[in-house]
Structures are given as C-alpha cells and as structure tokens.
Design a protein around this motif. Structure first.
Motif, PDB file in Angstrom:
ATOM      1  N   LEU A  60      -1.517 -60.682 -21.010  1.00 52.31           N
ATOM      2  CA  LEU A  60      -2.892 -60.432 -20.583  1.00 52.31           C
ATOM      3  C   LEU A  60      -3.800 -60.054 -21.750  1.00 52.31           C
ATOM      4  O   LEU A  60      -4.854 -59.444 -21.543  1.00 52.31           O
ATOM      5  CB  LEU A  60      -2.907 -59.327 -19.520  1.00 52.31           C
ATOM      6  CG  LEU A  60      -2.046 -59.584 -18.273  1.00 52.31           C
ATOM      7  CD1 LEU A  60      -2.125 -58.394 -17.323  1.00 52.31           C
ATOM      8  CD2 LEU A  60      -2.462 -60.869 -17.562  1.00 52.31           C
ATOM      9  N   ASN A  61      -3.403 -60.418 -22.971  1.00 52.28           N
ATOM     10  CA  ASN A  61      -4.271 -60.123 -24.106  1.00 52.28           C
ATOM     11  C   ASN A  61      -5.528 -60.991 -24.043  1.00 52.28           C
ATOM     12  O   ASN A  61      -5.665 -61.860 -23.174  1.00 52.28           O
ATOM     13  CB  ASN A  61      -3.527 -60.282 -25.440  1.00 52.28           C
ATOM     14  CG  ASN A  61      -3.137 -61.731 -25.748  1.00 52.28           C
ATOM     15  OD1 ASN A  61      -3.751 -62.687 -25.276  1.00 52.28           O
ATOM     16  ND2 ASN A  61      -2.102 -61.900 -26.558  1.00 52.28           N
ATOM     17  N   GLY A  76     -11.528 -66.721 -12.132  1.00 48.16           N
ATOM     18  CA  GLY A  76     -11.866 -65.344 -11.791  1.00 48.16           C
ATOM     19  C   GLY A  76     -12.756 -64.719 -12.850  1.00 48.16           C
ATOM     20  O   GLY A  76     -12.770 -65.145 -14.010  1.00 48.16           O
ATOM     21  N   LEU A  77     -13.523 -63.709 -12.467  1.00 53.02           N
ATOM     22  CA  LEU A  77     -14.360 -63.006 -13.434  1.00 53.02           C
ATOM     23  C   LEU A  77     -13.482 -62.105 -14.300  1.00 53.02           C
ATOM     24  O   LEU A  77     -12.491 -61.552 -13.821  1.00 53.02           O
ATOM     25  CB  LEU A  77     -15.413 -62.178 -12.705  1.00 53.02           C
ATOM     26  CG  LEU A  77     -16.429 -62.977 -11.886  1.00 53.02           C
ATOM     27  CD1 LEU A  77     -17.361 -62.033 -11.135  1.00 53.02           C
ATOM     28  CD2 LEU A  77     -17.234 -63.914 -12.774  1.00 53.02           C
ATOM     29  N   PRO A  78     -13.829 -61.936 -15.561  1.00 49.56           N
ATOM     30  CA  PRO A  78     -12.973 -61.175 -16.478  1.00 49.56           C
ATOM     31  C   PRO A  78     -12.786 -59.718 -16.057  1.00 49.56           C
ATOM     32  O   PRO A  78     -13.753 -59.041 -15.705  1.00 49.56           O
ATOM     33  CB  PRO A  78     -13.725 -61.252 -17.811  1.00 49.56           C
ATOM     34  CG  PRO A  78     -14.623 -62.429 -17.690  1.00 49.56           C
ATOM     35  CD  PRO A  78     -15.005 -62.502 -16.250  1.00 49.56           C
ATOM     36  N   ILE A  87       0.129 -72.934 -16.188  1.00 45.87           N
ATOM     37  CA  ILE A  87      -0.255 -72.155 -17.363  1.00 45.87           C
ATOM     38  C   ILE A  87       0.604 -70.904 -17.502  1.00 45.87           C
ATOM     39  O   ILE A  87       0.967 -70.512 -18.612  1.00 45.87           O
ATOM     40  CB  ILE A  87      -1.764 -71.795 -17.324  1.00 45.87           C
ATOM     41  CG1 ILE A  87      -2.163 -71.121 -18.638  1.00 45.87           C
ATOM     42  CG2 ILE A  87      -2.099 -70.918 -16.132  1.00 45.87           C
ATOM     43  CD1 ILE A  87      -3.662 -70.957 -18.801  1.00 45.87           C
ATOM     44  N   LEU A  88       0.980 -70.280 -16.393  1.00 44.10           N
ATOM     45  CA  LEU A  88       1.831 -69.094 -16.476  1.00 44.10           C
ATOM     46  C   LEU A  88       3.194 -69.458 -17.049  1.00 44.10           C
ATOM     47  O   LEU A  88       3.739 -68.740 -17.898  1.00 44.10           O
ATOM     48  CB  LEU A  88       1.987 -68.446 -15.098  1.00 44.10           C
ATOM     49  CG  LEU A  88       2.866 -67.188 -15.044  1.00 44.10           C
ATOM     50  CD1 LEU A  88       2.347 -66.118 -15.996  1.00 44.10           C
ATOM     51  CD2 LEU A  88       2.938 -66.639 -13.617  1.00 44.10           C
ATOM     52  N   THR A  89       3.742 -70.574 -16.615  1.00 40.16           N
ATOM     53  CA  THR A  89       5.031 -71.033 -17.150  1.00 40.16           C
ATOM     54  C   THR A  89       4.927 -71.287 -18.649  1.00 40.16           C
ATOM     55  O   THR A  89       5.809 -70.895 -19.428  1.00 40.16           O
ATOM     56  CB  THR A  89       5.478 -72.326 -16.446  1.00 40.16           C
ATOM     57  OG1 THR A  89       5.531 -72.108 -15.037  1.00 40.16           O
ATOM     58  CG2 THR A  89       6.848 -72.758 -16.935  1.00 40.16           C
ATOM     59  N   LYS A  90       3.845 -71.936 -19.051  1.00 39.46           N
ATOM     60  CA  LYS A  90       3.667 -72.247 -20.471  1.00 39.46           C
ATOM     61  C   LYS A  90       3.536 -70.981 -21.314  1.00 39.46           C
ATOM     62  O   LYS A  90       4.063 -70.911 -22.432  1.00 39.46           O
ATOM     63  CB  LYS A  90       2.440 -73.138 -20.657  1.00 39.46           C
ATOM     64  CG  LYS A  90       2.624 -74.549 -20.116  1.00 39.46           C
ATOM     65  CD  LYS A  90       1.382 -75.395 -20.356  1.00 39.46           C
ATOM     66  CE  LYS A  90       1.590 -76.821 -19.878  1.00 39.46           C
ATOM     67  NZ  LYS A  90       0.385 -77.660 -20.120  1.00 39.46           N
ATOM     68  N   SER A 125      -5.861 -64.258 -21.763  1.00 35.76           N
ATOM     69  CA  SER A 125      -6.694 -64.019 -20.583  1.00 35.76           C
ATOM     70  C   SER A 125      -7.817 -65.041 -20.480  1.00 35.76           C
ATOM     71  O   SER A 125      -8.171 -65.481 -19.383  1.00 35.76           O
ATOM     72  CB  SER A 125      -7.274 -62.603 -20.611  1.00 35.76           C
ATOM     73  OG  SER A 125      -6.272 -61.640 -20.354  1.00 35.76           O
ATOM     74  N   ILE A 126      -8.383 -65.422 -21.606  1.00 38.15           N
ATOM     75  CA  ILE A 126      -9.436 -66.444 -21.585  1.00 38.15           C
ATOM     76  C   ILE A 126      -8.902 -67.728 -20.956  1.00 38.15           C
ATOM     77  O   ILE A 126      -9.559 -68.347 -20.112  1.00 38.15           O
ATOM     78  CB  ILE A 126      -9.972 -66.703 -23.009  1.00 38.15           C
ATOM     79  CG1 ILE A 126     -10.811 -65.502 -23.474  1.00 38.15           C
ATOM     80  CG2 ILE A 126     -10.802 -67.983 -23.051  1.00 38.15           C
ATOM     81  CD1 ILE A 126     -11.262 -65.589 -24.922  1.00 38.15           C
ATOM     82  N   GLU A 127      -7.700 -68.113 -21.341  1.00 34.19           N
ATOM     83  CA  GLU A 127      -7.108 -69.327 -20.775  1.00 34.19           C
ATOM     84  C   GLU A 127      -6.801 -69.152 -19.287  1.00 34.19           C
ATOM     85  O   GLU A 127      -7.007 -70.069 -18.484  1.00 34.19           O
ATOM     86  CB  GLU A 127      -5.832 -69.688 -21.537  1.00 34.19           C
ATOM     87  CG  GLU A 127      -6.065 -70.046 -22.993  1.00 34.19           C
ATOM     88  CD  GLU A 127      -7.123 -71.134 -23.155  1.00 34.19           C
ATOM     89  OE1 GLU A 127      -6.998 -72.173 -22.473  1.00 34.19           O
ATOM     90  OE2 GLU A 127      -8.066 -70.939 -23.939  1.00 34.19           O
ATOM     91  N   LEU A 128      -6.321 -67.970 -18.920  1.00 29.07           N
ATOM     92  CA  LEU A 128      -6.010 -67.707 -17.512  1.00 29.07           C
ATOM     93  C   LEU A 128      -7.272 -67.715 -16.657  1.00 29.07           C
ATOM     94  O   LEU A 128      -7.302 -68.313 -15.577  1.00 29.07           O
ATOM     95  CB  LEU A 128      -5.290 -66.363 -17.379  1.00 29.07           C
ATOM     96  CG  LEU A 128      -3.850 -66.317 -17.898  1.00 29.07           C
ATOM     97  CD1 LEU A 128      -3.369 -64.874 -17.994  1.00 29.07           C
ATOM     98  CD2 LEU A 128      -2.921 -67.122 -17.003  1.00 29.07           C
TER      99      LEU A 128
END
Length: 431
Positions: free
Chosen positions: A343-344, A357-359, A56-59, A348-351
C-alpha cells in the motif's frame, strides 16, 4: 599449495557468512510463507473476467516475492466474503490452515473479529500511519486492528444532464444543497412527466442506506447513534432516525422513486436511457456510468438535511475495507512490512487507478492518478476530508440487527411499514 588451500578456506568462509546473512530470517531451511486471503473488494470488476495471474493484486504479490530472499506471500481469492469469513472462523477453531493476513470489512464487522486479529500498534510505522486516512474505521479503544485499504468510497447522485436541463433546472451552477431544495427539484422533474429517481433493492441498497444514513447522522449525530450498538438507547426513541425514514418514505408516496424499485436491477440503464433523471451511486461505479452516458453524466452531491444540520457537507462512504493480521501468525512484523509495501504510494497509485477509489493516502493527488481533468472526480475528491462510514457499519455488525435493517428497509420505503414500526423491529432485533 598451501596458498591455494588458504584461498579456498577464505572463499568457503565468505560464502558461509553470506549465506547466513541471506537466510537470517528463515525458519530452519524453510522460507517464511505468509498467507493472504482476500475477497472481491481488492479485485476490479473487469479483472474477474481475466486469469488470476493477470490481476493487479496478483502481480504486486509476485513482484514482492521476487525481491524477497526469505519470504513468500501466497494469495488466495474467495469469490464470496461470507464463505471466506466462515472458513476463517473454522480454521481458527481447528487451529490449522489459518491465514496471516485477511482483507476484511472494517468498522463494527472488524470489531466483532478482534479475537482473531491482532492490534498492529507495535508493528505500524509512524511514516505510514501519518500518510494514511481513516484509521478511525479500524481503531477500537486506541488499538488499531487493520490497515485501511482499497480506496475511499463516496456516494452521490448521478443525473442525466439532458433531462435536468429539459425541465429547467441547473444542477451544475445551482444544485440543491438541502433536503427541502432537493424535494422541490424532484417535484419539478415529476411535473414534467419524468421519474425523478431510479433505484433498486439489490446488493447493499445504496439508495435506502445512503439517504436514511446521511440525514439520520445529520440529525441525531454520530456519538448518539453509536449508543444503539451497546443497546443504551432505542431506535424508537431516536427522533432523528424516525425523521430520516419518514423523508424517504414521503419521497415514495410523492412518486419521486421509480415504481418498480423493489425488483429493479436496471438502474444505470434507466438513467442512461432517460427513464429517470437521477440515480444514487458511488465512486466505484463511476467508470461504468461514464461508459454508459459520456458527457451526459452529471454529478450531484447528496444534499444536507438542512442548512443548520449537524456536520454540513458530510458525505457517506469512507473506507470500509482493511488488511488485518491474525493473532496466530508467526510473522506479524513481516506481515506489516508487506502490507506497508503493498500500500505504498507507488503501488497505491496503480491500485486506485484500477479500483477507481478515492485515495486514502494523503500524498496522492488527482494529478498523480491522471484524473485532474475529470469533472466528476474533481467534484467528488474534496469529499475525502469529510466522509463518514454508514451508521449500520458502526452499530449493527453481523447478525439479526443488520439483517432486520436491510430486510425491512424496502418495506419502509414503499409504505408497507411505518417508520415507528421499523424502529420497533430494530429494537426487537437489538435485544
């Protein structure tokens, strides 16, 4: 003919002006290249079995590059954070191949690297800052050195519902909330021939560090603990530390901890298979526990030291990773804009969904993540308002003190050394 020439000139001028605007942030004719380095903390466990292009980070990096005309982010992955750190230090020393952004451990680890990273106060947008928690983990003397990332972690006891019900305890409606009540529950479990707690001395030894850390903080207090970092106070004179160590050692002596603790690496299966009733775990492992146990999984928040302790309801964990910008980067403002985009809220929701992890963002709820119907996240989520990072992250950093803390922790638990001897060893390492 003249009209055609005039039209052509207008077209050429327009194209030139457009090109000038499109390339206004370029250095000469070259794209700005932002180098991003990250270790495993921004990669989900199951992603390690995939191609890097599927992460996901790569994408997200690819998505950002697609919407930029003048910036390209290059993402490099290190499967060993220590190697990444040593490579970073070597690059800085040589003055070449230095990344622009590094995902690094926050707290005292980040503080040790302040000479490499730049304060972001002048680049951080107020909107982003106000929407995010845990800036205290990256702030030193009012200067902010990193963006908290990857989500918040919280430790807890996972328990086997069938075993707890079998011994006549009701953790769902009447959970133990203090050490005294918790030890009483452990005795009840043991009396029925069941091992109360499975644990293992591997990775960060969460069992040892969580219990000692929480009960130490609730006795000594955070401000006093921080004095150890500057060697203003000794561990030997810290009665709260001695007390916390004694409680955990007494648990071993009472037979509440699985007897192969030092070599055990089967903690999750111990719990799932009914070999033990409880296991000290953390949020990022919750998915694994759910898969292994299904509806037989229960969650117990780590009990407080006492009803009158400092900061009742405290949870251990916090956000222990951040994204920091190197001092040598020529594109600090661009780095900040990329990080805040990455990190918007939407990303962030996808991450968080991937990392579990908790938001750390205040504008993301359990409902946004699709977890509002999950009994485990519902129980753990309120902890985000009262999380503290581990004391060792506050005062020990990287070096002899941290090595001593982790190396001798298991020997403390199993009674090979006393709490006072353990404190003396830490004092010696802190010289």
């Amino acid at each position: 003919m003249k009209k055609n020439i005039a039209k052509l000139l207008v077209l050429v001028i327009a194209i030139s002006l457009f090109s000038g605007c499109a390339n206004k942030n370029k250095i000469g004719d070259e794209l700005k290249t932002i180098k991003l380095w990250s270790g495993y903390c921004m990669i989900a466990e199951d992603e390690l079995e995939m191609e890097k292009s599927e992460w996901i980070l790569t994408k997200l990096v690819d998505k950002y590059n697609e919407i930029q005309d003048d910036i390209r982010v290059e993402f490099s992955y290190f499967d060993d954070d220590d190697v990444m750190l040593q490579t970073l230090k070597a690059s800085v020393a040589e003055g070449k191949d230095i990344p622009d952004i590094v995902v690094v451990q926050s707290g005292v680890y980040l503080e040790d690297l302040k000479d490499i990273f730049t304060p972001i106060n002048n680049y951080l947008s107020e909107d982003y800052k106000s929407s995010t928690r845990y800036w205290e983990t990256t702030t030193f003397s009012d200067e902010i050195y990193g963006y908290p990332t990857t989500g918040a972690n919280v430790t807890y006891f996972a328990y086997n519902k069938a075993l707890i019900n079998q011994v006549g305890l009701d953790f769902e409606n009447n959970p133990p909330t203090t050490v005294e009540e918790f030890l009483s529950a452990c005795e009840t479990i043991k009396a029925k021939g069941i091992v109360p707690i499975t644990a293992g001395d591997y990775e960060c030894n969460d069992f040892f560090s969580t219990l000692v850390s929480k009960w130490w903080m609730q006795d000594t207090g955070v401000d006093s603990i921080k004095q150890h970092g500057s060697n203003k106070t000794s561990f030997s004179s810290d009665q709260g530390f001695i007390n916390a160590c004694s409680i955990v050692q007494d648990m071993w002596n009472a037979g509440y901890i699985i007897n192969d603790y030092v070599t055990n690496e089967d903690t999750v299966s111990d719990l799932a298979d009914g070999k033990a009733a409880m296991y000290n775990s953390f949020v990022f492992e919750l998915g694994l526990l759910e898969d292994a146990m299904g509806e037989n999984l229960g969650i117990l928040l780590v009990p407080d030291l006492s009803a009158s302790c400092i900061n009742p309801g405290l949870s251990l964990g916090s956000c222990n990773q951040c994204m920091s910008i190197t001092r040598s980067s020529s594109y600090k403002e661009d780095c900040a804009r990329f990080i805040e985009w990455l990190l918007n809220r939407e990303n962030s929701i996808e991450l968080y969904k991937k990392y579990k992890g908790l938001p750390i963002r205040k504008d993301i709820s359990l409902k946004d993540l699709g977890w509002d119907g999950n009994e485990y996240y519902t129980k753990i989520y309120p902890c985000v308002e009262n999380i503290a990072t581990y004391p060792e992250y506050m005062v020990m950093g990287i070096g002899d003190l941290a090595d001593t803390y982790y190396t001798y922790g298991p020997q403390l638990i199993t009674g090979e050394i006393s709490p006072s001897h353990y404190a003396e060893l830490l004092d010696q390492a802190n010289q």
